[in-house]
Design a protein around this motif. Structure first.
Motif, PDB file in Angstrom:
ATOM      1  N   THR B  57       0.846  -1.186   0.000  1.00 23.96           N
ATOM      2  CA  THR B  57       0.000   0.000   0.000  1.00 23.96           C
ATOM      3  C   THR B  57       0.884   1.239   0.000  1.00 23.96           C
ATOM      4  O   THR B  57       2.112   1.130  -0.048  1.00 23.96           O
ATOM      5  N   TYR B  62      -3.588   4.176   2.351  1.00 24.70           N
ATOM      6  CA  TYR B  62      -3.970   3.623   3.651  1.00 24.70           C
ATOM      7  C   TYR B  62      -4.633   4.701   4.508  1.00 24.70           C
ATOM      8  O   TYR B  62      -5.662   4.468   5.143  1.00 24.70           O
ATOM      9  N   TYR B  93      -9.335  -0.125  11.349  1.00 25.25           N
ATOM     10  CA  TYR B  93      -8.020   0.337  10.901  1.00 25.25           C
ATOM     11  C   TYR B  93      -7.315   1.088  12.002  1.00 25.25           C
ATOM     12  O   TYR B  93      -7.914   1.835  12.753  1.00 25.25           O
ATOM     13  N   GLU B 142       0.302  -3.295   4.403  1.00 29.20           N
ATOM     14  CA  GLU B 142      -0.896  -3.277   5.232  1.00 29.20           C
ATOM     15  C   GLU B 142      -1.146  -4.697   5.693  1.00 29.20           C
ATOM     16  O   GLU B 142      -1.394  -5.593   4.887  1.00 29.20           O
TER      17      GLU B 142
END
Lengths: 579, 178
Positions: B57, B62, B93, B142
């Motif tokens: 990523t 992100y 997240y 990620e």
């Protein structure tokens, strides 16, 4: 032209060129140890939260310097001395190409100085690992590269020397087990340094702007092939020193040449895989890869260490029993020369490496268990047991032997030398045990402040975590006193110890000036004969020749098994997680 | 005598090995194989296995995903940091940056979440305390782990990978409610 001398005290032959290189490499190593030791005090007194000596920026700078000087410069310089000893002295041959060896040595010195300057200037406080994308000054990386290239050059001189010995037929049969161990260390070192070049060269180019991106995960994977494997050089080297000292102190012979050499071979084949230990909780590494590599392919390198763990003390026990110390299981050990720092240093190294370093290493290198240990202070606790009480203490024990034999000076302060392995080893064991405990409570490594001063949100460690860190730090201070005693004794002996050879002066000791020409009065040493056959004895026989050692080995195994499963139980108590 | 002399027997590799060493090698080998087996066994029967799900990523990509979650599910603020309560079973997240864990998460006990983790700048260390779960947070990657908090309470997230002068101020939070 004669170029060998025979040491009247030890019976070892020294080649003039090789002897000078042994001295300068050993001295350079001890200088790095001195720097590392001074910096250690700053680290310990800052992590002791009640003292909290240094401000954050200085702490990280000091920690970077401590790590690099101790883990890289000290051990590798000293190992170069060991390689020259294990080739030229043990095989009674000349050094292949002294000029190249000196070039290698100077490159190492330039590299070590350059790297230390970078750290001292303050903009390279990136820790020993220098994880990208955090960037250090270009000469930080360049220093490491030059040091590594220099080491590689000296290693190739070592290989060349082995060829010289074989072609000039200076010994009969196969090389001794100690030399075999040194060869193992050298082979692992080549692999290690190659990995270092693969990652540090592009990182250096990145630091001067020729490359614009270093992938952080790729850096970790390749860097650890340098970072971990370089500690495997130490393992191979200090096991070789254990064998050497067992032979010198007790006249011990390997219980079985085949078994011990086979164990070394396992190191060459499987120790390389251990870089996996450092990326067990990293993103995107496959399970199969982790299981295969973190276990060194079914723990075959662990098996090798367990074999050495039996055969080294076992060989001592057999030798002692042959001298009549046969009472009970442990008379051989009780009546060992505990007042001789060469023995006590070696034996504390052996025991702490096995019980503390080995067991904790396997536990935290287990794929899933790493989740509860990664980057906690448990990690430095583990590698202080391997590199400090294991490798460093073994090298210290060897140094006590080398002061009269190599440097031709009598050791000063013998009473302090007698105590030194106990002070250093004891302090370290306290540091290790309590840091292991603090790590289990989640205390972070490489962290300036357990109180999180200035953080927006708060977290409080338990009072126990503070207590464990404080006791550990007291152990650390004790170990630094022990390390300081070592430096006092060794440097003091080279300066003020009684000269066993009149020409062994300051320059001869510290910068490798040769002794008086008349000392080197042997043109070619006698050919090194095979060890004598034991009377009526072939191999290690059918019985249990070393029952005491076997009991100790079983004790290690039981400790290992119990501790291993305790950690699985602890893991089972954390949040369930998976894919 | 010996460890530093060439082996006494010319053909040393044919000298029979003593019983004591053979027994020890056998015991040690069995132990090594048990330890080796424990790792796959734990993948089958154990509940704590690190996921291998990960994606390359960028900080921008992100960061956008994290912001999307924050915009949707923020319930309050704490010291200027949004406290986010995403629905059970969803993707949650957290990002690491100099020197912050962002945002604060509020999770439900015994519910599973797809927990995403990445760094916006340097490497960081996700260290959840006092449970003591530790993972490396690497920029450009990620990681996605299924987690099931099984005890209610307030948890600290500490950074345990050195990330510069403010490293020690990098403290985050995860709340687990009943």
């Amino acid at each position: 032209m004669s170029s060998f001398r025979l040491c009247p005290d030890s019976g070892f032959y020294f080649n003039r060129d090789a002897e000078r290189l042994m001295k300068v490499n050993a001295v350079a190593g001890v200088v790095a140890l001195l720097i590392a030791g001074i910096l250690a005090l700053g680290v310990v007194l800052t992590r002791w939260q009640e003292v909290h000596l240094l401000p954050a920026d200085i702490f990280y700078q000091v920690l970077t310097g401590h790590g690099i000087n101790a883990l890289i410069f000290w051990v590798i310089f000293f190992e170069m001395a060991i390689l020259h000893f294990a080739s030229t002295t043990l095989l009674r041959c000349r050094l292949a190409t002294p000029g190249w060896a000196w070039a290698g040595f100077f490159l190492m010195v330039i590299g070590a100085v350059m790297n230390n300057i970078a750290v001292l200037q303050g903009n390279s406080s990136v820790m020993m690992t220098s994880y990208a994308p955090m960037q250090a000054a270009p000469h930080f990386y360049l220093g490491l590269i030059l040091f590594a290239v220099g080491a590689l050059v000296q290693i190739f001189v070592f290989f060349g020397t082995l060829v010289v010995a074989q072609q000039e037929k200076t010994y009969e049969g196969s090389v001794p087990i100690v030399t075999f161990g040194a060869i193992t260390a050298a082979i692992i070192a080549v692999f290690t340094i190659a990995s270092g070049a693969i990652i540090l060269v592009p990182t250096f180019l990145w630091s001067i702007g020729y490359i614009n991106h270093i992938d952080a995960e790729m850096y970790r994977v390749i860097w650890w092939a340098l970072g971990h494997s370089s500690q495997q050089i130490n393992v191979a080297a200090h096991v070789a020193i254990w064998y050497l000292l067992a032979g010198i102190l007790f006249g011990a012979r390997p219980m079985s040449e085949k078994v011990s050499r086979f164990a070394y071979l396992l190191y060459i084949l499987f120790l390389q895989l251990a870089s996996a230990h450092h990326i067990l909780v990293d993103p995107g590494i496959s399970t199969e890869w982790k299981i295969f590599n973190t276990s060194y392919a079914m723990y075959l390198a662990v098996l090798a260490s367990m074999i050495h763990g039996l055969t080294v003390p076992g060989s001592i026990e057999v030798a002692q029993r042959n001298k009549g110390l046969n009472k009970g299981l442990f008379e051989w050990l009780r009546k060992a020369p505990w007042g001789n720092p060469v023995f006590s240093g070696m034996f504390i190294s052996l025991v702490t490496f096995g019980f503390l370093g080995g067991i904790t290493g396997v536990v935290m290198g287990t794929e899933q268990i790493n989740l509860i240990i990664h980057n906690t202070i448990y990690v430095p606790a583990h590698f202080h047991a391997t590199v400090v009480t294991g490798t460093t203490l073994a090298f210290m024990a060897l140094t006590y032997l080398l002061i009269p034999v190599l440097f031709r000076r009598q050791m000063i302060l013998p009473w302090l030398a007698k105590l030194q392995p106990y002070i250093f080893g004891g302090g370290m064991v306290i540091l290790i045990l309590f840091m292991l405990g603090a790590g289990t409570l989640g205390v972070s490594r490489r962290h300036w402040d357990m109180d999180f001063t200035g953080a927006l949100l708060t977290f409080e460690y338990s009072g126990m975590a503070y207590t464990l860190m404080a006791i550990g730090a007291i152990g650390g201070v004790l170990a630094i006193v022990g390390g300081g005693s070592f430096l006092l004794i060794t440097v003091g002996s080279l300066l003020f110890g009684k000269k066993l050879e009149p020409s062994a002066g300051f320059l001869e000791s510290f910068v490798g000036k040769p002794l008086a020409a008349s000392v080197y009065n042997i043109e070619r040493p006698e050919k090194l004969e095979r060890a004598p056959q034991l009377e009526g004895h072939h191999g290690s026989g059918g019985g249990f020749e070393a029952p005491g050692t076997f009991v100790l080995a079983l004790l290690l195994l039981v400790t290992f098994v119990v501790y291993y499963f305790i950690n699985w139980k602890y893991l089972a108590s954390v949040w369930p997680m998976g894919s | 005598m010996t460890t530093f002399l060439p082996p006494a027997d010319r053909i040393w590799w044919k000298v029979p090995v003593g019983r004591q060493e053979l027994v020890w090698i056998a015991i040690a080998l069995v132990w090594c194989l048990i330890m080796f087996a424990m790792m796959p066994i734990w993948h089958i029967y154990g509940k704590q296995n690190l996921s291998t799900e990960a994606y390359q990523t960028t900080p921008a990509a992100y960061g956008a995903k994290v912001q999307e979650m924050i915009d949707k599910y923020t319930v309050r603020e704490e010291s200027g940091i949004p406290v986010v309560r995403p629905p059970a079973g969803s993707d949650v997240y957290m990002l690491a940056r100099l020197w912050q864990w962002w945002p604060i998460l509020e999770l439900e006990k015994d519910k599973s979440y797809r927990f995403h983790l990445s760094s916006m700048d340097y490497q960081h260390g996700f260290s959840l305390q006092p449970v003591n779960i530790n993972m490396q947070v690497v920029p450009g990657y990620e990681m996605v782990i299924n987690i099931t908090p099984d005890k209610a309470g307030e948890y600290g997230v500490i950074c345990n990978e050195y990330c510069g002068i403010g490293h020690h101020t990098m403290v985050g939070k995860i709340y687990v409610g009943e």
